[in-house]
Motif scaffolding. Structure first.
Motif, PDB file in Angstrom:
ATOM      1  N   VAL A  34     -11.077  -1.087  -1.972  1.00 40.76           N
ATOM      2  CA  VAL A  34     -11.031  -0.479  -3.304  1.00 40.76           C
ATOM      3  C   VAL A  34      -9.710  -0.870  -3.621  1.00 40.76           C
ATOM      4  O   VAL A  34      -8.822  -0.146  -3.651  1.00 40.76           O
ATOM      5  N   ARG A  35      -9.326  -1.680  -4.757  1.00 41.28           N
ATOM      6  CA  ARG A  35      -8.580  -1.830  -6.001  1.00 41.28           C
ATOM      7  C   ARG A  35      -7.797  -1.200  -5.983  1.00 41.28           C
ATOM      8  O   ARG A  35      -6.793  -0.650  -6.063  1.00 41.28           O
ATOM      9  N   PRO A  36      -7.749  -0.204  -6.632  1.00 42.65           N
ATOM     10  CA  PRO A  36      -7.686   1.141  -7.649  1.00 42.65           C
ATOM     11  C   PRO A  36      -6.682   1.324  -6.972  1.00 42.65           C
ATOM     12  O   PRO A  36      -6.153   2.232  -7.297  1.00 42.65           O
ATOM     13  N   LEU A  37      -7.262   2.083  -5.819  1.00 43.25           N
ATOM     14  CA  LEU A  37      -6.664   2.900  -4.227  1.00 43.25           C
ATOM     15  C   LEU A  37      -5.702   2.038  -3.928  1.00 43.25           C
ATOM     16  O   LEU A  37      -3.770   2.021  -3.645  1.00 43.25           O
ATOM     17  N   ARG A  38      -5.247   0.392  -3.901  1.00 44.30           N
ATOM     18  CA  ARG A  38      -4.202  -0.357  -3.726  1.00 44.30           C
ATOM     19  C   ARG A  38      -3.124  -0.277  -4.366  1.00 44.30           C
ATOM     20  O   ARG A  38      -2.125  -0.460  -4.060  1.00 44.30           O
ATOM     21  N   ARG A  39      -3.637  -0.361  -5.762  1.00 44.63           N
ATOM     22  CA  ARG A  39      -2.627  -0.354  -6.485  1.00 44.63           C
ATOM     23  C   ARG A  39      -1.083   1.038  -6.631  1.00 44.63           C
ATOM     24  O   ARG A  39       0.104   0.513  -6.379  1.00 44.63           O
ATOM     25  N   PRO A  40      -1.998   2.429  -6.062  1.00 46.83           N
ATOM     26  CA  PRO A  40      -1.322   3.378  -6.608  1.00 46.83           C
ATOM     27  C   PRO A  40      -0.488   3.075  -5.067  1.00 46.83           C
ATOM     28  O   PRO A  40       1.101   4.106  -4.537  1.00 46.83           O
ATOM     29  N   VAL A  41      -1.194   2.655  -3.657  1.00 47.95           N
ATOM     30  CA  VAL A  41      -0.454   2.966  -2.299  1.00 47.95           C
ATOM     31  C   VAL A  41       0.675   2.335  -1.896  1.00 47.95           C
ATOM     32  O   VAL A  41       1.477   2.165  -1.884  1.00 47.95           O
ATOM     33  N   SER A  42       0.604   0.983  -2.969  1.00 49.55           N
ATOM     34  CA  SER A  42       0.978  -0.092  -2.366  1.00 49.55           C
ATOM     35  C   SER A  42       2.698   0.145  -3.521  1.00 49.55           C
ATOM     36  O   SER A  42       3.781   0.171  -3.207  1.00 49.55           O
ATOM     37  N   GLY A  43       2.127   1.359  -4.772  1.00 48.29           N
ATOM     38  CA  GLY A  43       3.689   1.522  -4.950  1.00 48.29           C
ATOM     39  C   GLY A  43       4.451   2.855  -4.356  1.00 48.29           C
ATOM     40  O   GLY A  43       5.843   2.262  -4.414  1.00 48.29           O
ATOM     41  N   LEU A  44       3.642   3.585  -4.198  1.00 48.98           N
ATOM     42  CA  LEU A  44       4.206   4.517  -2.956  1.00 48.98           C
ATOM     43  C   LEU A  44       4.890   4.035  -2.142  1.00 48.98           C
ATOM     44  O   LEU A  44       6.189   4.464  -1.669  1.00 48.98           O
ATOM     45  N   LEU A  45       4.509   3.010  -0.818  1.00 44.54           N
ATOM     46  CA  LEU A  45       5.322   2.767   0.185  1.00 44.54           C
ATOM     47  C   LEU A  45       6.366   1.574  -0.649  1.00 44.54           C
ATOM     48  O   LEU A  45       7.794   1.514   0.333  1.00 44.54           O
ATOM     49  N   ARG A  46       6.209   0.894  -1.516  1.00 44.25           N
ATOM     50  CA  ARG A  46       7.780  -0.207  -1.966  1.00 44.25           C
ATOM     51  C   ARG A  46       8.811   1.257  -2.730  1.00 44.25           C
ATOM     52  O   ARG A  46       9.936   0.846  -1.869  1.00 44.25           O
ATOM     53  N   SER A  47       8.340   2.397  -3.161  1.00 44.75           N
ATOM     54  CA  SER A  47       9.390   3.428  -3.530  1.00 44.75           C
ATOM     55  C   SER A  47      10.016   3.981  -2.339  1.00 44.75           C
ATOM     56  O   SER A  47      11.331   4.098  -2.773  1.00 44.75           O
ATOM     57  N   ALA A  48       8.947   4.362  -1.392  1.00 42.66           N
ATOM     58  CA  ALA A  48       8.721   5.124  -0.405  1.00 42.66           C
ATOM     59  C   ALA A  48      10.674   4.340   0.037  1.00 42.66           C
ATOM     60  O   ALA A  48      11.781   4.480   1.220  1.00 42.66           O
ATOM     61  N   LEU A  49      10.214   2.872   0.311  1.00 45.60           N
ATOM     62  CA  LEU A  49      11.045   1.624   1.489  1.00 45.60           C
ATOM     63  C   LEU A  49      12.425   1.854   0.629  1.00 45.60           C
ATOM     64  O   LEU A  49      13.094   1.473   1.178  1.00 45.60           O
ATOM     65  N   ALA A  50      12.557   1.741  -0.880  1.00 49.37           N
ATOM     66  CA  ALA A  50      14.150   1.369  -1.576  1.00 49.37           C
ATOM     67  C   ALA A  50      14.213   2.817  -1.205  1.00 49.37           C
ATOM     68  O   ALA A  50      15.683   2.541  -1.317  1.00 49.37           O
ATOM     69  N   ASP A  51      14.067   4.198  -0.853  1.00 51.22           N
ATOM     70  CA  ASP A  51      14.712   4.848  -1.430  1.00 51.22           C
ATOM     71  C   ASP A  51      15.909   5.022   0.134  1.00 51.22           C
ATOM     72  O   ASP A  51      15.934   6.205   0.273  1.00 51.22           O
ATOM     73  N   ALA A  52      14.290   4.669   1.198  1.00 52.24           N
ATOM     74  CA  ALA A  52      14.891   4.675   2.684  1.00 52.24           C
ATOM     75  C   ALA A  52      16.184   4.324   2.949  1.00 52.24           C
ATOM     76  O   ALA A  52      17.021   4.534   2.915  1.00 52.24           O
ATOM     77  N   ARG A  53      15.729   2.765   2.334  1.00 54.36           N
ATOM     78  CA  ARG A  53      16.903   1.687   2.474  1.00 54.36           C
ATOM     79  C   ARG A  53      18.433   3.049   1.660  1.00 54.36           C
ATOM     80  O   ARG A  53      19.737   2.116   1.669  1.00 54.36           O
ATOM     81  N   GLU A  54      18.286   3.504   0.631  1.00 54.66           N
ATOM     82  CA  GLU A  54      19.330   3.797  -0.580  1.00 54.66           C
ATOM     83  C   GLU A  54      20.116   4.998   0.550  1.00 54.66           C
ATOM     84  O   GLU A  54      21.147   5.182   0.406  1.00 54.66           O
TER      85      GLU A  54
END
Length: 334
Positions: free
Chosen positions: A200-220
């Protein structure tokens, strides 16, 4: 040109309110049934074990008020620890007073939605009201849950290594026949999630964006010592404070178990069945009673201790928590 029904109504007659759609009424009844359904097994157990419940109620009436007051103080400290973890999971600075009030109000919301969803919903609204983007607010909730579960597991392992009482938990550990279907269900859920994200491509984009945001905030947040101390220090303090609250109630009711055994029982029971989505933690309460009995407590004091702890930590703060939630909503903080 014909007049509308509202204009043709007699003077002084207020228009009748529109009837509520049947779908909304049905949804409301379904939510009520889902919230009350977990109470049925507890009520059945209470009826089947009425002598134990009667003895537990008598012990609650005769409990030591000073130990109960100490348990109430540790209950308040749990909100402080939760606020520290919430702040540590987010790079943005949050107002401490409003953050503490939101966590106190989140306790009341947990009685409506299972599995901690009520507290997460209140926190999400609070963060959005502070101007935090939805993706980062959701990512902070994920980091909060990860730190909380990881720190609780670490504390449990430390208690298991330091206390010989863990041998008494052997009879409570399920055998391999039960672990196989549980592992199969967990593996199937992970596989299904992977397939959905792949197909499901429409589901992949928001989930990947959420994971990128989570990893960025966790590193910060892990580059800031103050956030690291707040995140992991609060996460380690939460299970210790909660277990100490249970120990205080047990001391008030004559449980007869040392502090280390009570905290270990709390950690073991919560880790074993903490994932069961039952409002109010009924599954954890049932497991906690059996764990305290396995550590050597009679059934009546163990039941009274668990019921008293639930009253002290959930039901007593329910009314002020609901009033705080209402006040925050009226003030447009949530």
């Amino acid at each position: 040109m014909s007049e509308s029904p509202s204009l043709s109504a007699p003077p002084g007659t207020a228009p009748q309110a529109a009837a509520r759609p049947p779908s909304l009424l049905a949804a409301r009844h379904i939510r009520l049934v889902l919230c009350l359904a977990p109470l049925l097994p507890a009520a059945g157990w209470a009826v089947a074990n009425r002598p134990v419940m009667d003895e537990g109620v008598r012990r609650l009436v005769a409990a030591d008020p000073w130990w109960l007051l100490a348990g109430a103080a540790f209950t308040c400290l749990n909100c402080v620890a939760a606020s520290c973890v919430r702040q540590g999971a987010l790079p943005d600075r949050l107002p401490p007073g409003l953050l503490l009030a939101s966590q106190f109000a989140a306790g009341a919301a947990n009685h409506v939605l299972p599995g901690g969803l009520g507290a997460h919903a209140v926190t999400l609204r609070f963060l959005r009201g502070r101007g935090v983007p939805a993706a980062r607010a959701t990512a902070s909730i994920g980091l909060y849950s990860l730190a909380k579960s990881g720190a609780k597991t670490l504390v449990l392992l430390v208690f298991l290594a330091a206390s010989p009482a863990w041998r008494r938990l052997g009879e409570l550990v399920p055998d391999g026949r039960l672990l196989v279907p549980v592992a199969a269900v967990a593996g199937g859920a992970v596989a299904m999630a992977g397939v959905l994200l792949t197909v499901v491509r429409p589901l992949r984009r928001p989930v990947s964006g959420l994971l990128r945001s989570a990893l960025a905030d966790a590193r910060e947040v892990h580059t800031r010592p103050s956030r690291v101390i707040a995140l992991w220090g609060g996460a380690v303090a939460m299970p210790l404070v909660q277990g100490t609250t249970l120990a205080c109630v047990g001391a008030a009711l004559g449980l007869g178990l040392p502090w280390a055994h009570v905290v270990l029982a709390y950690l073991a029971a919560g880790t074993a069945v903490g994932a069961v989505p039952a409002p109010g933690g009924l599954a954890v309460d049932a497991a906690l009673v059996w764990t305290l009995v396995a550590f050597g407590s009679p059934p009546a004091p163990a039941t009274a201790t668990v019921v008293g702890c639930r009253v002290l930590t959930d039901w007593v703060p329910l009314l002020p928590g609901a009033l705080t939630l209402s006040a925050l909503i009226r003030a447009k903080v949530l």
